[in-house]
Each structure stands twice: as structure tokens, then as C-alpha cells.
Design a protein around this motif. Structure first.
Motif, PDB file in Angstrom:
ATOM      1  N   TRP A  58     -39.305  43.867  65.578  1.00  0.00           N
ATOM      2  CA  TRP A  58     -39.139  42.412  65.706  1.00  0.00           C
ATOM      3  C   TRP A  58     -40.456  41.740  66.087  1.00  0.00           C
ATOM      4  O   TRP A  58     -40.754  40.631  65.644  1.00  0.00           O
ATOM      5  CB  TRP A  58     -38.062  42.069  66.748  1.00  0.00           C
ATOM      6  N   ARG A 101     -43.585  42.895  65.458  1.00  0.00           N
ATOM      7  CA  ARG A 101     -44.485  42.903  64.294  1.00  0.00           C
ATOM      8  C   ARG A 101     -44.055  41.845  63.289  1.00  0.00           C
ATOM      9  O   ARG A 101     -44.886  41.146  62.712  1.00  0.00           O
ATOM     10  CB  ARG A 101     -44.510  44.289  63.656  1.00  0.00           C
ATOM     11  N   ALA A 102     -42.732  41.690  63.103  1.00  0.00           N
ATOM     12  CA  ALA A 102     -42.226  40.679  62.167  1.00  0.00           C
ATOM     13  C   ALA A 102     -42.598  39.275  62.625  1.00  0.00           C
ATOM     14  O   ALA A 102     -42.861  38.391  61.806  1.00  0.00           O
ATOM     15  CB  ALA A 102     -40.712  40.810  62.027  1.00  0.00           C
ATOM     16  N   LYS A 103     -42.647  39.059  63.932  1.00  0.00           N
ATOM     17  CA  LYS A 103     -43.020  37.760  64.490  1.00  0.00           C
ATOM     18  C   LYS A 103     -44.494  37.463  64.214  1.00  0.00           C
ATOM     19  O   LYS A 103     -44.875  36.310  64.005  1.00  0.00           O
ATOM     20  CB  LYS A 103     -42.736  37.778  65.997  1.00  0.00           C
ATOM     21  N   GLY A 115     -48.674  43.425  61.151  1.00  0.00           N
ATOM     22  CA  GLY A 115     -48.246  42.850  62.420  1.00  0.00           C
ATOM     23  C   GLY A 115     -48.885  43.492  63.638  1.00  0.00           C
ATOM     24  O   GLY A 115     -48.489  43.205  64.762  1.00  0.00           O
TER      25      GLY A 115
END
Length: 191
Positions: free
Chosen positions: A21, A23-25, A51
Motif C-alpha cells: 500500500w 509503494r502504491a501511494k 515506489g
């Protein structure tokens, strides 16, 4: 050869690698640079396509500037919930928001990392023991602080309680007012 600037990134990237989550941010901000400016120390970090973070050159213009005072670093480490209040953030609002969210929510799970080395049961016992030792040390520190304060307040009064100081101030003011009234009476009697 490892750069001095990339050393602090290894633990951060380790945490990021464990949290999809986070890294996705950061992925939508790939290529962007953030500068951590602590006065005498300034470090640029760039978000990679996956990320994670990598060191960026000092000559690169950052999209986000994170300014912090060196004196505030212990306070930040002590209370992560209030860490953002010690940091002045300038620049790209979306990127800054992503950094703030990731930095506040990213936590190291020591037990998980230890379990890879010593196994699940041993890792659990080590972490539980470390927490117990820390809690005991904190309780003993608090008890010692309270005992020292009590000694200097009660047994060998070198310190005064705020209420005692306030009472003394009121008594001094009352005495001053009484003396002024007495002086006025003496002047009237002289006349």
C-alpha cells in the motif's frame, strides 16, 4: 561502494518493500524528488517507478521540501503521532501528502523480520521480552523520578510546589499592601 546518502534509505526501502500500500501511494510520484533539510544536513531522495526511494543529487530541484530542526529530531522519534507538527512542508501538495501518510503509517514489524532468522516462536519470545524489559525500565525510571522529586519537595526541601510559590506571592502582595496602608496612616498622624 555505498553512498553516505543511500545508507538511511536502506531501512526505509526495507519497510516500503514489505508494504504494498505504501509503494502504491508513492508510485504516482515516480521521478519526483523530496529534500529533507535539517539545517546542516540536507538529503535529496527520489521516488523510483516501483515506489521505493533512491538518493538524488544535491543539485536536483526538489518538488517537496521537508524542513526540520536538528533539535526537534529526538521529539519526532519519541512521538511519531506528532512528528508532522515539527516538520515544515513546502511544495507539491499531493506528493507532500503521500509522504506524510506513508511516514506516519509505516511501521517496522521486528517480529516478522526476526522470524526469518530465528523462527516464529523465538521471534515472538524475543520481541515480547524486549517489550517487557522496555516497560520495566520505563516504570523504574518514572518511579526514580517521582522518588527524587518527593525527596527534594518533602525531605530536603530544595524545590517548592507551584501552590506554595503562589501562596508566598499572595502573602508578599498582602504584606506590601498592609505596609502602604500603614505608611498612609503614619503620614496622616504626622499631619
Amino acid at each position: 561502494m555505498t553512498s553516505l546518502l543511500s545508507i538511511p534509505l536502506a531501512p526505509i526501502n526495507h519497510l516500503l518493500a514489505q508494504e504494498a500500500w505504501a509503494r502504491a501511494k508513492l508510485m504516482p510520484h515516480a521521478g519526483k524528488v523530496a529534500r529533507l533539510d535539517a539545517g546542516v544536513i540536507s538529503v535529496n531522495w527520489q521516488v523510483t517507478n516501483d515506489g521505493l526511494l533512491k538518493a538524488a543529487g544535491a543539485d536536483v530541484m526538489p518538488q517537496v521540501m521537508l524542513r526540520v530542526k536538528l533539535a526537534d529530531l529526538p521529539l519526532i522519534m519519541q512521538n511519531r503521532d506528532r512528528a508532522v507538527s515539527y516538520v515544515r512542508i513546502e511544495g507539491d501538495a499531493d506528493f507532500a501528502n503521500a509522504i506524510a501518510q506513508v511516514s506516519q503509517s509505516l511501521k517496522w514489524e521486528a517480529e516478522e523480520d526476526l522470524s526469518r532468522v530465528v523462527g516464529d516462536i523465538a521471534a515472538r519470545r524475543i520481541v515480547t521480552s524486549a517489550k517487557s524489559i522496555t516497560e520495566t525500565a520505563n516504570a523504574q525510571r518514572r518511579a526514580l523520578e517521582e522518588n527524587i522529586a518527593e525527596y527534594f519537595l518533602e525531605e530536603n526541601p530544595m524545590l517548592l510546589r507551584p501552590a506554595t510559590i503562589a501562596d508566598f506571592g499572595r502573602e508578599v502582595s498582602k504584606l506590601r499592601d498592609d505596609i502602604e496602608r500603614l505608611e498612609k496612616r503614619v503620614r496622616k498622624l504626622d499631619q
